[in-house]
Design an enzyme around this catalytic site. Structure first.
Site, PDB file in Angstrom:
ATOM      1  N   CYS A  57      18.191  65.667  64.267  1.00 46.95           N
ATOM      2  CA  CYS A  57      19.409  66.221  64.866  1.00 46.95           C
ATOM      3  C   CYS A  57      19.128  67.608  65.448  1.00 46.95           C
ATOM      4  CB  CYS A  57      20.522  66.304  63.815  1.00 46.95           C
ATOM      5  SG  CYS A  57      22.085  66.943  64.476  1.00 46.95           S
ATOM      6  N   CYS A  61      22.840  73.163  61.300  1.00 48.90           N
ATOM      7  CA  CYS A  61      23.658  73.270  60.088  1.00 48.90           C
ATOM      8  C   CYS A  61      22.749  73.655  58.910  1.00 48.90           C
ATOM      9  CB  CYS A  61      24.364  71.950  59.802  1.00 48.90           C
ATOM     10  SG  CYS A  61      25.335  71.322  61.202  1.00 48.90           S
ATOM     11  N   CYS A  64      21.794  71.102  56.065  1.00 49.52           N
ATOM     12  CA  CYS A  64      21.466  69.714  56.375  1.00 49.52           C
ATOM     13  C   CYS A  64      19.975  69.457  56.527  1.00 49.52           C
ATOM     14  CB  CYS A  64      22.196  69.290  57.653  1.00 49.52           C
ATOM     15  SG  CYS A  64      21.966  67.539  58.043  1.00 49.52           S
ATOM     16  N   CYS A 101      31.207  53.312  55.571  1.00 48.00           N
ATOM     17  CA  CYS A 101      31.075  54.364  56.588  1.00 48.00           C
ATOM     18  C   CYS A 101      29.657  54.385  57.133  1.00 48.00           C
ATOM     19  CB  CYS A 101      31.421  55.722  55.978  1.00 48.00           C
ATOM     20  SG  CYS A 101      31.502  57.056  57.209  1.00 48.00           S
ATOM     21  N   CYS A 133      34.499  53.125  58.776  1.00 48.59           N
ATOM     22  CA  CYS A 133      34.532  54.545  59.117  1.00 48.59           C
ATOM     23  C   CYS A 133      33.214  54.901  59.804  1.00 48.59           C
ATOM     24  CB  CYS A 133      34.719  55.374  57.847  1.00 48.59           C
ATOM     25  SG  CYS A 133      34.641  57.170  58.080  1.00 48.59           S
ATOM     26  N   CYS A 193      39.288  61.582  58.619  1.00 44.65           N
ATOM     27  CA  CYS A 193      38.621  61.946  57.371  1.00 44.65           C
ATOM     28  C   CYS A 193      37.963  63.298  57.607  1.00 44.65           C
ATOM     29  CB  CYS A 193      37.579  60.887  56.998  1.00 44.65           C
ATOM     30  SG  CYS A 193      36.626  61.276  55.505  1.00 44.65           S
ATOM     31  N   ARG A 265      38.341  62.769  48.212  1.00 43.81           N
ATOM     32  CA  ARG A 265      37.070  62.101  47.945  1.00 43.81           C
ATOM     33  C   ARG A 265      36.081  63.046  47.256  1.00 43.81           C
ATOM     34  NH1 ARG A 265      37.583  57.261  50.352  1.00 43.81           N
ATOM     35  NH2 ARG A 265      39.145  57.137  52.005  1.00 43.81           N
TER      36      ARG A 265
END
Length: 322
Positions: A57, A61, A64, A101, A133, A193, A265
Protein backbone atom coordinates in the site's frame (compact mmCIF):
# COMPACT_ATOMS: atom_id res chain seq x y z
CA UNK A 1 -36.97 3.88 23.27
CA UNK A 2 -35.65 1.78 20.40
CA UNK A 3 -36.33 4.27 17.63
CA UNK A 4 -34.37 6.80 15.69
CA UNK A 5 -35.96 9.69 17.58
CA UNK A 6 -34.31 8.42 20.77
CA UNK A 7 -30.83 8.70 19.25
CA UNK A 8 -28.80 11.83 19.92
CA UNK A 9 -26.71 13.57 17.28
CA UNK A 10 -25.85 16.67 19.31
CA UNK A 11 -23.31 15.39 21.81
CA UNK A 12 -20.67 17.76 23.13
CA UNK A 13 -17.08 16.81 23.81
CA UNK A 14 -17.57 17.71 27.46
CA UNK A 15 -20.52 15.32 27.77
CA UNK A 16 -18.64 12.39 26.25
CA UNK A 17 -15.55 13.11 28.35
CA UNK A 18 -17.70 13.10 31.47
CA UNK A 19 -19.13 9.71 30.47
CA UNK A 20 -15.68 8.27 29.67
CA UNK A 21 -14.26 9.40 33.03
CA UNK A 22 -17.05 8.03 35.23
CA UNK A 23 -16.05 5.52 37.91
CA UNK A 24 -15.50 2.31 35.97
CA UNK A 25 -18.22 0.23 37.63
CA UNK A 26 -20.79 3.00 37.25
CA UNK A 27 -19.80 3.45 33.61
CA UNK A 28 -20.07 -0.26 32.81
CA UNK A 29 -23.43 -0.53 34.57
CA UNK A 30 -24.83 2.38 32.56
CA UNK A 31 -23.49 1.00 29.26
CA UNK A 32 -24.76 -2.50 30.03
CA UNK A 33 -28.21 -1.08 30.80
CA UNK A 34 -28.30 0.81 27.51
CA UNK A 35 -27.08 -2.27 25.67
CA UNK A 36 -29.93 -4.38 27.01
CA UNK A 37 -32.53 -1.92 25.78
CA UNK A 38 -31.22 -1.93 22.21
CA UNK A 39 -29.71 -5.39 21.76
CA UNK A 40 -29.92 -8.99 22.94
CA UNK A 41 -27.28 -9.16 25.62
CA UNK A 42 -26.55 -12.86 25.11
CA UNK A 43 -25.73 -12.59 21.39
CA UNK A 44 -22.38 -11.82 19.77
CA UNK A 45 -22.05 -11.46 16.03
CA UNK A 46 -19.20 -13.51 14.61
CA UNK A 47 -17.57 -11.78 11.65
CA UNK A 48 -14.76 -12.96 9.40
CA UNK A 49 -12.31 -10.55 7.79
CA UNK A 50 -10.22 -11.76 4.86
CA UNK A 51 -7.35 -9.87 3.25
CA UNK A 52 -8.07 -10.33 -0.46
CA UNK A 53 -5.10 -8.17 -1.50
CA UNK A 54 -2.23 -7.83 0.94
CA UNK A 55 0.64 -5.35 1.30
CA UNK A 56 2.23 -2.88 -1.06
CA UNK A 57 0.00 0.00 0.00
CA UNK A 58 1.35 3.49 -0.86
CA UNK A 59 -0.14 5.06 2.29
CA UNK A 60 2.02 5.82 5.33
CA UNK A 61 -0.39 4.90 8.15
CA UNK A 62 2.04 4.61 11.08
CA UNK A 63 0.33 1.54 12.55
CA UNK A 64 0.01 -0.54 9.39
CA UNK A 65 2.29 -3.39 8.40
CA UNK A 66 0.90 -3.31 4.86
CA UNK A 67 2.46 0.06 4.01
CA UNK A 68 5.08 -0.49 1.31
CA UNK A 69 7.50 1.99 2.87
CA UNK A 70 7.94 0.01 6.11
CA UNK A 71 10.15 -3.05 6.47
CA UNK A 72 7.84 -5.66 7.98
CA UNK A 73 7.44 -9.41 7.65
CA UNK A 74 4.21 -9.04 5.70
CA UNK A 75 4.13 -11.01 2.44
CA UNK A 76 2.76 -9.00 -0.46
CA UNK A 77 -0.10 -10.85 -2.12
CA UNK A 78 -1.95 -9.96 -5.32
CA UNK A 79 -5.74 -9.98 -5.46
CA UNK A 80 -6.98 -13.47 -4.63
CA UNK A 81 -8.98 -15.47 -7.18
CA UNK A 82 -12.73 -15.12 -6.75
CA UNK A 83 -13.11 -18.87 -6.21
CA UNK A 84 -10.63 -18.77 -3.32
CA UNK A 85 -12.46 -15.90 -1.64
CA UNK A 86 -15.83 -17.63 -1.97
CA UNK A 87 -14.37 -20.82 -0.49
CA UNK A 88 -13.25 -18.80 2.55
CA UNK A 89 -16.70 -17.24 2.79
CA UNK A 90 -18.39 -20.65 2.75
CA UNK A 91 -16.06 -21.88 5.50
CA UNK A 92 -16.77 -18.75 7.54
CA UNK A 93 -20.50 -19.36 7.30
CA UNK A 94 -20.05 -23.00 8.35
CA UNK A 95 -18.08 -21.78 11.39
CA UNK A 96 -20.93 -19.51 12.47
CA UNK A 97 -20.00 -16.15 10.98
CA UNK A 98 -22.91 -14.09 9.72
CA UNK A 99 -20.76 -11.29 8.30
CA UNK A 100 -17.89 -11.61 5.82
CA UNK A 101 -15.61 -8.67 5.15
CA UNK A 102 -13.07 -8.41 2.33
CA UNK A 103 -10.11 -6.06 2.66
CA UNK A 104 -7.75 -4.84 -0.05
CA UNK A 105 -4.62 -2.83 0.76
CA UNK A 106 -5.38 -0.03 -1.66
CA UNK A 107 -5.24 3.71 -1.11
CA UNK A 108 -8.33 4.07 -3.27
CA UNK A 109 -10.49 2.02 -5.58
CA UNK A 110 -9.69 2.29 -9.27
CA UNK A 111 -12.08 1.50 -12.07
CA UNK A 112 -10.23 -1.46 -13.54
CA UNK A 113 -10.38 -5.25 -13.81
CA UNK A 114 -9.47 -5.70 -10.16
CA UNK A 115 -12.52 -3.71 -9.11
CA UNK A 116 -14.64 -5.78 -11.51
CA UNK A 117 -13.37 -8.88 -9.68
CA UNK A 118 -14.29 -7.33 -6.33
CA UNK A 119 -17.80 -6.80 -7.69
CA UNK A 120 -17.97 -10.51 -8.57
CA UNK A 121 -16.77 -11.42 -5.06
CA UNK A 122 -19.47 -9.24 -3.49
CA UNK A 123 -22.15 -10.89 -5.62
CA UNK A 124 -20.90 -14.35 -4.71
CA UNK A 125 -20.71 -13.73 -0.95
CA UNK A 126 -24.13 -12.08 -1.00
CA UNK A 127 -25.59 -15.18 -2.67
CA UNK A 128 -24.28 -17.25 0.26
CA UNK A 129 -26.64 -15.37 2.57
CA UNK A 130 -23.92 -13.52 4.48
CA UNK A 131 -23.75 -9.83 5.30
CA UNK A 132 -21.01 -8.77 2.93
CA UNK A 133 -18.65 -5.94 3.84
CA UNK A 134 -15.66 -4.41 2.06
CA UNK A 135 -12.81 -2.13 3.06
CA UNK A 136 -10.96 -0.99 -0.05
CA UNK A 137 -9.79 2.53 0.70
CA UNK A 138 -11.25 5.72 -0.68
CA UNK A 139 -14.34 5.37 -2.83
CA UNK A 140 -16.19 7.60 -5.31
CA UNK A 141 -19.95 7.91 -5.39
CA UNK A 142 -20.12 5.92 -8.63
CA UNK A 143 -17.98 3.11 -7.22
CA UNK A 144 -20.11 2.96 -4.08
CA UNK A 145 -23.20 2.64 -6.25
CA UNK A 146 -21.68 -0.27 -8.17
CA UNK A 147 -20.93 -2.06 -4.90
CA UNK A 148 -24.47 -1.45 -3.65
CA UNK A 149 -25.96 -2.85 -6.84
CA UNK A 150 -23.77 -5.95 -6.44
CA UNK A 151 -25.27 -6.55 -2.99
CA UNK A 152 -22.74 -4.93 -0.64
CA UNK A 153 -24.27 -4.60 2.82
CA UNK A 154 -21.58 -2.56 4.60
CA UNK A 155 -18.46 -0.55 3.83
CA UNK A 156 -15.71 -0.15 6.41
CA UNK A 157 -13.75 3.09 6.48
CA UNK A 158 -12.38 3.88 9.93
CA UNK A 159 -11.72 7.38 11.24
CA UNK A 160 -8.68 5.89 13.03
CA UNK A 161 -8.26 8.87 15.38
CA UNK A 162 -9.34 12.48 15.88
CA UNK A 163 -9.16 15.14 13.19
CA UNK A 164 -6.68 17.00 15.41
CA UNK A 165 -4.27 14.06 15.82
CA UNK A 166 -4.76 12.58 12.36
CA UNK A 167 -1.72 14.17 10.70
CA UNK A 168 0.52 12.66 13.38
CA UNK A 169 -0.48 9.20 12.16
CA UNK A 170 -1.11 9.60 8.43
CA UNK A 171 0.23 12.18 5.97
CA UNK A 172 -0.74 10.65 2.64
CA UNK A 173 -4.39 11.61 2.97
CA UNK A 174 -6.52 13.98 5.01
CA UNK A 175 -9.20 13.38 7.61
CA UNK A 176 -11.78 14.95 5.30
CA UNK A 177 -11.00 12.30 2.69
CA UNK A 178 -12.41 9.72 5.10
CA UNK A 179 -15.53 11.75 5.71
CA UNK A 180 -16.04 12.12 1.96
CA UNK A 181 -15.86 8.36 1.41
CA UNK A 182 -18.38 7.76 4.20
CA UNK A 183 -20.66 10.34 2.56
CA UNK A 184 -20.41 8.49 -0.77
CA UNK A 185 -21.15 5.16 0.92
CA UNK A 186 -24.16 6.53 2.74
CA UNK A 187 -25.49 8.22 -0.42
CA UNK A 188 -25.33 4.88 -2.24
CA UNK A 189 -27.51 3.24 0.40
CA UNK A 190 -24.79 1.06 1.95
CA UNK A 191 -24.52 0.77 5.73
CA UNK A 192 -21.44 2.36 7.32
CA UNK A 193 -18.81 0.62 9.45
CA UNK A 194 -16.47 3.18 10.98
CA UNK A 195 -14.53 3.33 14.22
CA UNK A 196 -11.00 3.87 15.38
CA UNK A 197 -7.82 2.66 17.02
CA UNK A 198 -6.60 3.45 20.52
CA UNK A 199 -2.98 3.18 21.55
CA UNK A 200 -1.57 5.36 18.74
CA UNK A 201 -0.14 7.85 21.24
CA UNK A 202 -3.33 9.90 21.23
CA UNK A 203 -4.81 11.64 24.27
CA UNK A 204 -8.12 10.82 25.91
CA UNK A 205 -9.46 13.99 24.33
CA UNK A 206 -8.46 12.67 20.90
CA UNK A 207 -10.37 9.45 21.54
CA UNK A 208 -13.46 11.40 22.52
CA UNK A 209 -13.09 13.74 19.55
CA UNK A 210 -13.07 10.74 17.20
CA UNK A 211 -16.21 9.35 18.85
CA UNK A 212 -17.83 12.78 18.66
CA UNK A 213 -17.34 12.82 14.88
CA UNK A 214 -19.18 9.49 14.58
CA UNK A 215 -21.87 10.10 17.19
CA UNK A 216 -22.91 13.43 15.67
CA UNK A 217 -23.30 12.14 12.11
CA UNK A 218 -26.85 12.51 10.76
CA UNK A 219 -27.06 8.71 10.88
CA UNK A 220 -24.81 6.85 13.28
CA UNK A 221 -22.54 4.24 11.69
CA UNK A 222 -24.37 0.93 11.91
CA UNK A 223 -21.06 -0.62 13.03
CA UNK A 224 -18.33 0.94 15.17
CA UNK A 225 -15.12 -1.11 15.49
CA UNK A 226 -12.96 -0.32 18.52
CA UNK A 227 -9.40 -1.50 17.90
CA UNK A 228 -6.45 -1.71 20.27
CA UNK A 229 -3.23 -1.03 18.40
CA UNK A 230 -1.73 -4.25 17.08
CA UNK A 231 1.96 -3.41 17.29
CA UNK A 232 3.63 -4.56 14.07
CA UNK A 233 7.42 -4.83 14.00
CA UNK A 234 8.89 -2.47 11.44
CA UNK A 235 6.20 0.21 11.75
CA UNK A 236 6.77 3.55 13.51
CA UNK A 237 4.47 2.52 16.36
CA UNK A 238 5.96 -0.90 17.03
CA UNK A 239 7.21 0.15 20.49
CA UNK A 240 4.04 1.82 21.72
CA UNK A 241 2.82 0.45 25.05
CA UNK A 242 0.05 -2.13 25.16
CA UNK A 243 -3.41 -0.67 25.57
CA UNK A 244 -4.75 -1.31 29.06
CA UNK A 245 -7.99 -3.24 29.46
CA UNK A 246 -9.76 -0.45 31.33
CA UNK A 247 -8.97 1.91 28.47
CA UNK A 248 -10.70 -0.50 26.10
CA UNK A 249 -13.65 -0.95 28.44
CA UNK A 250 -14.08 2.81 28.84
CA UNK A 251 -13.93 3.33 25.09
CA UNK A 252 -16.46 0.59 24.36
CA UNK A 253 -18.83 1.73 27.10
CA UNK A 254 -18.74 5.35 25.93
CA UNK A 255 -19.36 4.24 22.36
CA UNK A 256 -22.33 2.12 23.46
CA UNK A 257 -23.91 5.01 25.38
CA UNK A 258 -23.36 7.57 22.63
CA UNK A 259 -24.48 5.29 19.78
CA UNK A 260 -26.84 2.78 21.40
CA UNK A 261 -28.25 1.29 18.19
CA UNK A 262 -24.90 0.55 16.58
CA UNK A 263 -23.01 -2.72 16.60
CA UNK A 264 -19.87 -2.13 18.68
CA UNK A 265 -17.13 -4.40 17.39
CA UNK A 266 -14.32 -5.59 19.66
CA UNK A 267 -11.71 -5.78 16.94
CA UNK A 268 -7.89 -5.75 16.85
CA UNK A 269 -5.98 -6.52 20.02
CA UNK A 270 -8.05 -9.43 21.33
CA UNK A 271 -5.13 -11.86 21.24
CA UNK A 272 -3.50 -9.92 24.08
CA UNK A 273 -6.71 -9.99 26.16
CA UNK A 274 -7.68 -12.72 28.58
CA UNK A 275 -11.14 -14.26 28.45
CA UNK A 276 -12.04 -12.29 31.56
CA UNK A 277 -10.93 -9.02 29.95
CA UNK A 278 -13.00 -9.74 26.86
CA UNK A 279 -15.97 -10.48 29.10
CA UNK A 280 -15.69 -6.98 30.55
CA UNK A 281 -15.80 -5.59 27.00
CA UNK A 282 -18.97 -7.58 26.24
CA UNK A 283 -20.54 -6.39 29.49
CA UNK A 284 -19.69 -2.80 28.50
CA UNK A 285 -21.58 -3.15 25.21
CA UNK A 286 -19.41 -4.85 22.62
CA UNK A 287 -21.51 -7.30 20.61
CA UNK A 288 -19.31 -8.44 17.75
CA UNK A 289 -15.87 -10.00 17.27
CA UNK A 290 -13.76 -10.96 14.26
CA UNK A 291 -12.80 -14.61 14.16
CA UNK A 292 -11.68 -17.27 11.69
CA UNK A 293 -9.88 -20.57 11.42
CA UNK A 294 -6.78 -18.78 10.08
CA UNK A 295 -5.93 -17.14 13.45
CA UNK A 296 -5.32 -13.77 11.77
CA UNK A 297 -7.07 -10.43 11.53
CA UNK A 298 -5.82 -9.16 8.17
CA UNK A 299 -2.08 -9.57 8.86
CA UNK A 300 -1.95 -9.61 12.66
CA UNK A 301 -2.54 -12.57 15.04
CA UNK A 302 -6.09 -13.16 16.25
CA UNK A 303 -7.85 -15.86 18.31
CA UNK A 304 -9.14 -18.82 16.32
CA UNK A 305 -12.78 -19.77 15.89
CA UNK A 306 -12.47 -22.83 18.17
CA UNK A 307 -11.25 -20.76 21.11
CA UNK A 308 -13.85 -18.06 20.44
CA UNK A 309 -16.73 -20.53 20.41
CA UNK A 310 -15.46 -22.01 23.67
CA UNK A 311 -15.21 -18.52 25.17
CA UNK A 312 -18.81 -17.72 24.21
CA UNK A 313 -19.98 -20.97 25.77
CA UNK A 314 -18.04 -20.22 28.96
CA UNK A 315 -19.69 -16.79 29.18
CA UNK A 316 -23.20 -17.99 28.37
CA UNK A 317 -23.21 -16.18 25.02
CA UNK A 318 -24.22 -17.42 21.58
CA UNK A 319 -23.46 -16.46 17.97
CA UNK A 320 -25.90 -13.96 16.52
CA UNK A 321 -27.97 -15.17 13.59
CA UNK A 322 -28.18 -13.06 10.44
Amino acid sequence: MRNREALRHDWTKEELLAIYNKPILELVYEAASVHRIWHKADEIQLSTLLSVKTGGCPEDCSYCGQAARYHTDINVQALLPTETVLAHAKKAKENGSSRFCMAAAWREVRDNRDFDRIIDMVKGVNELGLEVCCTLGMLTEHQAKRLQEAGLYAYNHNMDTSAEYYEQIISTRQFDNRLNTIHNVRKAGITVCSGGIIGLGESTTDRISMLLTLANMDIHPESVPINALARVKGTPLENNPKVGIWEMVRMIATTRIAMPGSMVRLSAGRLEMTETEQAWCFLAGANSIFTSDRETLLVTPNPCITKDIQMLQNLGLKPMKK
